[in-house]
Design a protein around this motif. Sequence first.
Motif, mmCIF file in Angstrom:
data_model
loop_
_atom_site.group_PDB
_atom_site.id
_atom_site.type_symbol
_atom_site.label_atom_id
_atom_site.label_comp_id
_atom_site.label_asym_id
_atom_site.label_seq_id
_atom_site.Cartn_x
_atom_site.Cartn_y
_atom_site.Cartn_z
ATOM 1 N N GLN A 198 0.816 -1.217 0.000
ATOM 2 C CA GLN A 198 0.000 0.000 0.000
ATOM 3 C C GLN A 198 0.846 1.261 0.000
ATOM 4 O O GLN A 198 0.561 2.204 -0.737
ATOM 5 C CB GLN A 198 -0.925 0.000 1.215
ATOM 6 N N ASP A 199 1.904 1.290 0.849
ATOM 7 C CA ASP A 199 2.696 2.523 0.952
ATOM 8 C C ASP A 199 4.055 2.178 1.547
ATOM 9 O O ASP A 199 4.190 2.015 2.761
ATOM 10 C CB ASP A 199 1.967 3.537 1.836
ATOM 11 N N ARG A 200 5.053 2.058 0.688
ATOM 12 C CA ARG A 200 6.378 1.667 1.164
ATOM 13 C C ARG A 200 7.009 2.657 2.138
ATOM 14 O O ARG A 200 7.514 2.265 3.191
ATOM 15 C CB ARG A 200 7.316 1.426 -0.027
ATOM 16 N N PRO A 201 7.022 3.977 1.828
ATOM 17 C CA PRO A 201 7.645 4.921 2.772
ATOM 18 C C PRO A 201 6.990 4.900 4.156
ATOM 19 O O PRO A 201 7.678 4.886 5.179
ATOM 20 C CB PRO A 201 7.461 6.275 2.085
ATOM 21 N N THR A 202 5.666 4.872 4.206
ATOM 22 C CA THR A 202 4.983 4.852 5.499
ATOM 23 C C THR A 202 5.233 3.540 6.226
ATOM 24 O O THR A 202 5.420 3.524 7.455
ATOM 25 C CB THR A 202 3.470 5.069 5.303
ATOM 26 N N ALA A 203 5.251 2.427 5.498
ATOM 27 C CA ALA A 203 5.548 1.137 6.128
ATOM 28 C C ALA A 203 6.938 1.152 6.752
ATOM 29 O O ALA A 203 7.140 0.632 7.856
ATOM 30 C CB ALA A 203 5.439 0.018 5.097
ATOM 31 N N ARG A 322 -3.532 1.388 -4.687
ATOM 32 C CA ARG A 322 -3.069 1.978 -3.440
ATOM 33 C C ARG A 322 -3.831 3.250 -3.118
ATOM 34 O O ARG A 322 -4.061 4.072 -3.998
ATOM 35 C CB ARG A 322 -1.576 2.297 -3.545
ATOM 36 N N GLU A 323 -4.214 3.389 -1.859
ATOM 37 C CA GLU A 323 -4.888 4.608 -1.423
ATOM 38 C C GLU A 323 -3.890 5.473 -0.671
ATOM 39 O O GLU A 323 -3.293 5.054 0.306
ATOM 40 C CB GLU A 323 -6.079 4.265 -0.514
ATOM 41 N N LYS A 324 -3.709 6.662 -1.141
ATOM 42 C CA LYS A 324 -2.791 7.606 -0.496
ATOM 43 C C LYS A 324 -3.604 8.648 0.263
ATOM 44 O O LYS A 324 -4.567 9.186 -0.263
ATOM 45 C CB LYS A 324 -1.918 8.307 -1.550
#
Length: 325
Positions: A198-203, A322-324
């Motif tokens: 879904q979101d690599r940087p946030t993960a 992916r939802e940003k």
Amino acid sequence: MNEALAILPQVLADGLVLGFVYAMVAIGYTMVYGVLEFINFAHSEIFMVGAFIGVEVLILLLPKNAPPLIPNALAVIAAILAAMILSAFLGALIERTAYRPLRNAPRLVPLISAIGVSFFLQDIVRILQGLINNDFYRRPPEVFADASGSTIMVKFGESLAVPQKSFWIIGICLLTMVILTQFVNRTRLGKAIRAVAQDRPTASLMGINVDAIITLTFFIGAGLGGVAGVLYAMQYNIVHPFIGFIFGLKAFTAAVFGGIGNIPGAMVGGVLLGLIEALGSAYLGMATGGAFGAEYQDVFAFAILIMVLIFKPSGLLGEIVREKV
């Protein structure tokens, strides 16, 4: 019409077996795409390597002119486990050496690397098979045969006879898919995979080791490809270094058909593609008066790919978006 109806149960049974093997390979494509938005075209050759590993294990455990070392059922399980484990490590190695250094490069660069890895694996298998066996083609021992060497069939009435190995293939595929679904949806590592997708940087900010999770995704996808390779060898009784090309393209078509990045979509797409291909190859000759026959069955997969891309690019179950926030 009577003839068409008479062979329909057999055609559907054959299509289900083919479709489940397509689905196993398609899941490998869709898992990697779901995390990296990258098509791992080397996955088709991992499938091929898994097929060879399984066949060699079966030949070793069930020698042709000697008593079997272990029962046939255990030999099949050993071949599947060996192919799954070795293919999984091969997939992780490919990710570490061929893809990770190119992760921030333009998308075309890792795609070219994937094609290069695909040809490399194909040629390595050709070289090894030529040196060791002096032959590119390997046939596994028939593990589901009676004393006379004939394939054991399970009969349902007058019109349907299904090879016993078909039940093994479908059962193994279903079991593997259930385990994978439970792993992705209910385990901590599965949640980490979904978070990275879904979101690599946030993960990464949440403490997830993104590189390790990406490697794990390749590891799992490649392991499924290895299992599918053994099932393919059991079904068709022959493997060679070129089986991955067309079969891999069809499995990729199944992933797109169901919805690329969507694991349930890959399962549905694979099964439907196998059924459509079986129905087409069986009935095309009847419908065209013999002008076209089963040799045109490959056309169906790519015709489906074209129609899906034109009319529903997101696939039957939809692409995972992916939802940003």
